[in-house]
Motif scaffolding. Structure first.
Motif, PDB file in Angstrom:
ATOM      1  N   GLU A 246       0.824  -1.216   0.000  1.00  7.24           N
ATOM      2  CA  GLU A 246       0.000   0.000   0.000  1.00  7.24           C
ATOM      3  C   GLU A 246       0.854   1.261   0.000  1.00  7.24           C
ATOM      4  OE1 GLU A 246      -2.542  -0.398   3.397  1.00  7.24           O
ATOM      5  OE2 GLU A 246      -3.870  -1.832   2.398  1.00  7.24           O
ATOM      6  N   LYS A 247       2.039   1.200   0.608  1.00  8.83           N
ATOM      7  CA  LYS A 247       2.908   2.365   0.703  1.00  8.83           C
ATOM      8  C   LYS A 247       3.758   2.578  -0.543  1.00  8.83           C
ATOM      9  CE  LYS A 247       3.345   2.580   5.698  1.00  8.83           C
ATOM     10  NZ  LYS A 247       4.249   2.933   6.763  1.00  8.83           N
ATOM     11  N   LEU A 248       3.932   1.549  -1.354  1.00  7.13           N
ATOM     12  CA  LEU A 248       4.840   1.616  -2.495  1.00  7.13           C
ATOM     13  C   LEU A 248       4.176   2.210  -3.736  1.00  7.13           C
ATOM     14  CD1 LEU A 248       6.438  -1.908  -2.064  1.00  7.13           C
ATOM     15  CD2 LEU A 248       7.547   0.289  -1.605  1.00  7.13           C
ATOM     16  N   ASN A 249       4.998   2.810  -4.576  1.00  2.00           N
ATOM     17  CA  ASN A 249       4.557   3.391  -5.839  1.00  2.00           C
ATOM     18  C   ASN A 249       4.091   2.272  -6.770  1.00  2.00           C
ATOM     19  OD1 ASN A 249       4.402   4.508  -8.417  1.00  2.00           O
ATOM     20  ND2 ASN A 249       6.186   5.798  -8.125  1.00  2.00           N
ATOM     21  N   LYS A 250       2.842   2.335  -7.214  1.00  2.00           N
ATOM     22  CA  LYS A 250       2.259   1.283  -8.048  1.00  2.00           C
ATOM     23  C   LYS A 250       2.890   1.216  -9.434  1.00  2.00           C
ATOM     24  CE  LYS A 250      -0.952   0.418  -4.933  1.00  2.00           C
ATOM     25  NZ  LYS A 250      -0.241   0.483  -3.705  1.00  2.00           N
ATOM     26  N   GLU A 251       3.575   2.272  -9.859  1.00  2.00           N
ATOM     27  CA  GLU A 251       4.223   2.275 -11.167  1.00  2.00           C
ATOM     28  C   GLU A 251       5.591   1.601 -11.123  1.00  2.00           C
ATOM     29  OE1 GLU A 251       4.282   6.304 -12.514  1.00  2.00           O
ATOM     30  OE2 GLU A 251       2.105   6.449 -12.469  1.00  2.00           O
ATOM     31  N   MET A 252       6.186   1.491  -9.938  1.00  2.00           N
ATOM     32  CA  MET A 252       7.512   0.878  -9.795  1.00  2.00           C
ATOM     33  C   MET A 252       7.445  -0.541  -9.248  1.00  2.00           C
ATOM     34  SD  MET A 252       9.775   4.008  -8.215  1.00  2.00           S
ATOM     35  CE  MET A 252      11.072   2.942  -7.669  1.00  2.00           C
ATOM     36  N   PHE A 253       6.453  -0.833  -8.431  1.00  2.00           N
ATOM     37  CA  PHE A 253       6.398  -2.111  -7.725  1.00  2.00           C
ATOM     38  C   PHE A 253       5.194  -2.926  -8.166  1.00  2.00           C
ATOM     39  CE2 PHE A 253       9.002   0.617  -5.179  1.00  2.00           C
ATOM     40  CZ  PHE A 253      10.006  -0.222  -4.737  1.00  2.00           C
ATOM     41  N   VAL A 254       5.430  -4.220  -8.295  1.00  2.00           N
ATOM     42  CA  VAL A 254       4.362  -5.131  -8.700  1.00  2.00           C
ATOM     43  C   VAL A 254       4.493  -6.425  -7.896  1.00  2.00           C
ATOM     44  CG1 VAL A 254       5.692  -6.096 -10.633  1.00  2.00           C
ATOM     45  CG2 VAL A 254       3.209  -6.191 -10.683  1.00  2.00           C
ATOM     46  N   ARG A 255       3.354  -6.963  -7.544  1.00  2.00           N
ATOM     47  CA  ARG A 255       3.331  -8.230  -6.810  1.00  2.00           C
ATOM     48  C   ARG A 255       3.483  -9.358  -7.822  1.00  2.00           C
ATOM     49  NH1 ARG A 255       1.170 -10.462  -1.738  1.00  2.00           N
ATOM     50  NH2 ARG A 255       0.782  -8.358  -0.991  1.00  2.00           N
ATOM     51  N   ILE A 256       4.393 -10.310  -7.512  1.00  2.00           N
ATOM     52  CA  ILE A 256       4.603 -11.443  -8.408  1.00  2.00           C
ATOM     53  C   ILE A 256       4.142 -12.765  -7.794  1.00  2.00           C
ATOM     54  CG2 ILE A 256       6.476 -10.330  -9.666  1.00  2.00           C
ATOM     55  CD1 ILE A 256       8.398 -12.247  -8.085  1.00  2.00           C
ATOM     56  N   SER A 257       3.809 -12.740  -6.522  1.00  2.00           N
ATOM     57  CA  SER A 257       3.263 -13.924  -5.856  1.00  2.00           C
ATOM     58  C   SER A 257       2.596 -13.463  -4.563  1.00  2.00           C
ATOM     59  CB  SER A 257       4.355 -14.946  -5.543  1.00  2.00           C
ATOM     60  OG  SER A 257       5.202 -14.466  -4.528  1.00  2.00           O
ATOM     61  N   ASN A 258       1.981 -14.392  -3.864  1.00  2.00           N
ATOM     62  CA  ASN A 258       1.350 -14.029  -2.593  1.00  2.00           C
ATOM     63  C   ASN A 258       2.370 -13.596  -1.556  1.00  2.00           C
ATOM     64  OD1 ASN A 258      -1.245 -14.494  -3.457  1.00  2.00           O
ATOM     65  ND2 ASN A 258      -1.302 -16.596  -2.715  1.00  2.00           N
ATOM     66  N   SER A 259       3.638 -13.926  -1.788  1.00  2.00           N
ATOM     67  CA  SER A 259       4.655 -13.619  -0.781  1.00  2.00           C
ATOM     68  C   SER A 259       5.766 -12.691  -1.280  1.00  2.00           C
ATOM     69  CB  SER A 259       5.274 -14.925  -0.269  1.00  2.00           C
ATOM     70  OG  SER A 259       5.880 -15.619  -1.340  1.00  2.00           O
ATOM     71  N   GLU A 260       5.594 -12.076  -2.467  1.00  2.00           N
ATOM     72  CA  GLU A 260       6.689 -11.237  -2.964  1.00  2.00           C
ATOM     73  C   GLU A 260       6.221 -10.086  -3.844  1.00  2.00           C
ATOM     74  OE1 GLU A 260      11.157 -11.762  -4.802  1.00  2.00           O
ATOM     75  OE2 GLU A 260       9.880 -13.507  -4.537  1.00  2.00           O
ATOM     76  N   ILE A 261       6.878  -8.939  -3.633  1.00  2.00           N
ATOM     77  CA  ILE A 261       6.673  -7.725  -4.437  1.00  2.00           C
ATOM     78  C   ILE A 261       8.045  -7.337  -4.976  1.00  2.00           C
ATOM     79  CG2 ILE A 261       5.975  -5.297  -4.381  1.00  2.00           C
ATOM     80  CD1 ILE A 261       4.368  -6.054  -1.801  1.00  2.00           C
ATOM     81  N   ILE A 262       8.103  -6.946  -6.255  1.00  2.00           N
ATOM     82  CA  ILE A 262       9.389  -6.574  -6.842  1.00  2.00           C
ATOM     83  C   ILE A 262       9.354  -5.152  -7.401  1.00  2.00           C
ATOM     84  CG2 ILE A 262      10.004  -8.941  -7.404  1.00  2.00           C
ATOM     85  CD1 ILE A 262       9.357  -8.212 -10.377  1.00  2.00           C
ATOM     86  N   ASN A 263      10.535  -4.554  -7.476  1.00  2.00           N
ATOM     87  CA  ASN A 263      10.726  -3.256  -8.117  1.00  2.00           C
ATOM     88  C   ASN A 263      11.082  -3.556  -9.566  1.00  2.00           C
ATOM     89  OD1 ASN A 263      11.592  -0.785  -9.083  1.00  2.00           O
ATOM     90  ND2 ASN A 263      12.807  -0.287  -7.272  1.00  2.00           N
ATOM     91  N   ILE A 264      10.188  -3.246 -10.507  1.00  2.00           N
ATOM     92  CA  ILE A 264      10.431  -3.605 -11.904  1.00  2.00           C
ATOM     93  C   ILE A 264      11.593  -2.812 -12.510  1.00  2.00           C
ATOM     94  CG2 ILE A 264       8.138  -4.505 -12.386  1.00  2.00           C
ATOM     95  CD1 ILE A 264       7.390  -1.846 -13.594  1.00  2.00           C
ATOM     96  N   ARG A 265      11.977  -1.723 -11.870  1.00  2.00           N
ATOM     97  CA  ARG A 265      13.119  -0.956 -12.363  1.00  2.00           C
ATOM     98  C   ARG A 265      14.457  -1.567 -11.946  1.00  2.00           C
ATOM     99  NH1 ARG A 265      10.113   4.613 -11.507  1.00  2.00           N
ATOM    100  NH2 ARG A 265       8.809   4.458 -13.352  1.00  2.00           N
ATOM    101  N   LYS A 266      14.414  -2.574 -11.090  1.00  2.00           N
ATOM    102  CA  LYS A 266      15.633  -3.272 -10.652  1.00  2.00           C
ATOM    103  C   LYS A 266      15.776  -4.637 -11.333  1.00  2.00           C
ATOM    104  CE  LYS A 266      17.050  -0.365  -7.424  1.00  2.00           C
ATOM    105  NZ  LYS A 266      18.389   0.156  -7.265  1.00  2.00           N
ATOM    106  N   VAL A 267      14.925  -4.911 -12.318  1.00  2.00           N
ATOM    107  CA  VAL A 267      14.948  -6.190 -13.013  1.00  2.00           C
ATOM    108  C   VAL A 267      15.870  -6.081 -14.229  1.00  2.00           C
ATOM    109  CG1 VAL A 267      13.554  -7.829 -14.337  1.00  2.00           C
ATOM    110  CG2 VAL A 267      12.633  -6.813 -12.256  1.00  2.00           C
ATOM    111  N   ARG A 268      16.777  -7.064 -14.364  1.00  2.00           N
ATOM    112  CA  ARG A 268      17.641  -7.125 -15.553  1.00  2.00           C
ATOM    113  C   ARG A 268      16.834  -7.656 -16.723  1.00  2.00           C
ATOM    114  NH1 ARG A 268      22.630  -9.309 -14.072  1.00  2.00           N
ATOM    115  NH2 ARG A 268      23.431  -7.209 -14.085  1.00  2.00           N
ATOM    116  N   HIS A 269      16.156  -8.804 -16.519  1.00  2.00           N
ATOM    117  CA  HIS A 269      15.279  -9.326 -17.563  1.00  2.00           C
ATOM    118  C   HIS A 269      14.298 -10.357 -17.010  1.00  2.00           C
ATOM    119  CE1 HIS A 269      18.315 -12.560 -17.776  1.00  2.00           C
ATOM    120  NE2 HIS A 269      17.373 -13.288 -18.296  1.00  2.00           N
ATOM    121  N   PHE A 270      13.252 -10.564 -17.786  1.00  2.00           N
ATOM    122  CA  PHE A 270      12.237 -11.563 -17.476  1.00  2.00           C
ATOM    123  C   PHE A 270      12.452 -12.730 -18.437  1.00  2.00           C
ATOM    124  CE2 PHE A 270      10.330  -7.596 -16.097  1.00  2.00           C
ATOM    125  CZ  PHE A 270       9.732  -7.929 -14.897  1.00  2.00           C
TER     126      PHE A 270
END
Length: 146
Positions: free
Chosen positions: A88-112
Motif C-alpha cells: 500500500e505504501k509503495l509506488n504502483k508504477e515501480m512495484f508489482v506483486r509477483i506472488s502471494n509472498s513477494e513484491i518486486i521493483n520492476i526498475r531493478k529487473v535485468r530481464h524476465f
C-alpha cells in the motif's frame, strides 16, 4: 488524465477538486495519496538499528519464516509490517506483486525469462532471481506488453 492548476489569491490553502465520470481504481489511488496524513516511509531493521529505506533502493520485498524482508543493494532488512501494508505504501508504477509472498521493483529487473512453461523467471540486476507464480503471470505479461 488531465491535470490543471489555477492560482487564485483569494484561497488561503490549496483546494483539490477531482472531476470524473466514475470512481476508477486510478481515481481512488489519487484520492488516497492526496488525503494521506502520514508520509509513506518504510523502515527496516538490521544489526540492531533501524534505517529509512528509500523506495528507489528497494529491489524486492518478500515474506518468509513469519517475517517480511526488504532487499536493497546495501543488504537485507526486516520490516515491521505485513506485506500488504508495504504494498500500500509503495509506488504502483515501480512495484508489482509477483506472488502471494513477494513484491518486486520492476526498475531493478535485468530481464524476465518467459521460457519456463507456466511461470516467469525474474533476474535482478544484483544477480538474484525470483519466480512469478502462475496466478500473477497474466498480470506481468500485461505490464510487459506481451
Amino acid at each position: 488524465m488531465q491535470v490543471e492548476l489555477k492560482t487564485d489569491p483569494s484561497y488561503s490553502e490549496p483546494k483539490i477538486i477531482i472531476l470524473t465520470a466514475s470512481v476508477t481504481e486510478e481515481v481512488h489511488e489519487i484520492m488516497k495519496k492526496l488525503s494521506a496524513d502520514t508520509p509513506q516511509i518504510i523502515t527496516g531493521s538490521r544489526d540492531g538499528g533501524i534505517e529509512i529505506l528509500e523506495e528507489a533502493d528497494l529491489i524486492r520485498i518478500y515474506a518468509g519464516s513469519g517475517k517480511v524482508f526488504a532487499v536493497t543493494d546495501n543488504g537485507e532488512y526486516i520490516l515491521r509490517m505485513r506485506l500488504y501494508e508495504a504494498e500500500e505504501k509503495l509506488n504502483k508504477e515501480m512495484f508489482v506483486r509477483i506472488s502471494n509472498s513477494e513484491i518486486i521493483n520492476i526498475r531493478k529487473v535485468r530481464h524476465f525469462d518467459c521460457s519456463f512453461t507456466g511461470t516467469i523467471c525474474v533476474r535482478f540486476k544484483n544477480g538474484e532471481t525470483a519466480y512469478v507464480s502462475r496466478r500473477y503471470v497474466s498480470k506481468i505479461k500485461k505490464i510487459l506488453g506481451l
